[in-house]
Design an enzyme around this catalytic site. Structure first.
Site, PDB file in Angstrom:
ATOM      1  N   SER A  25       7.642   8.966   7.710  1.00 19.90           N
ATOM      2  CA  SER A  25       8.007   9.854   6.612  1.00 19.90           C
ATOM      3  C   SER A  25       8.357  11.228   7.129  1.00 19.90           C
ATOM      4  CB  SER A  25       6.876  10.004   5.596  1.00 19.90           C
ATOM      5  OG  SER A  25       5.807  10.719   6.181  1.00 19.90           O
ATOM      6  N   TYR A  58      11.239   8.536   3.772  1.00 19.24           N
ATOM      7  CA  TYR A  58      10.732   8.965   2.474  1.00 19.24           C
ATOM      8  C   TYR A  58       9.930  10.247   2.633  1.00 19.24           C
ATOM      9  CZ  TYR A  58       6.323   6.822   3.921  1.00 19.24           C
ATOM     10  OH  TYR A  58       5.183   6.496   4.604  1.00 19.24           O
TER      11      TYR A  58
END
Length: 120
Positions: A25, A58
């Protein structure tokens, strides 16, 4: 027909940390996420202006007003602390809206604080 357009961009972001031992991430300061209209777990494209690398991942929410821009997991191999990034979120818009579409652009200072917003 729908087109995928750049919804928002965070310009001049500097990497503040890396954590290879995480599942993956990019962690972004909550304030920057709010200004750029990015939600936790939203998929973003990240461009490392220093190395030329581009990747998708993400978003995780970092502490508000911390200036955090942290690469995690495999993404941590794609940048070093102080590398400059562009972070882009996307949205699908209909054909007519796409013709006049403008993304929100958030400019940061050297400490990853928002200093200007353009676009929309």
């Amino acid at each position: 027909m729908f087109r995928m357009m750049a919804k928002s961009k965070i310009q001049l972001a500097k990497i503040t940390g890396k954590n290879l031992n995480y599942l993956g991430s990019i962690k972004i300061d909550k304030k920057l996420m709010e200004v750029a209209d990015i939600y936790p777990y939203e998929i973003v494209m990240v461009i490392n202006k220093t190395t030329g690398d581009r990747f998708e991942t993400y978003v995780l929410e970092g502490k508000k007003n911390s200036g955090t821009i942290e690469l995690n997991g495999g993404a941590a191999r794609l940048g070093e602390v102080s590398d400059e990034l562009i972070i882009i979120s996307n949205e699908f818009v209909d054909e007519e809206k796409a013709k006049k579409y403008k993304p929100k652009i958030v400019f940061l200072d050297g400490k990853n604080r928002p200093v200007g917003v353009g676009g929309r």
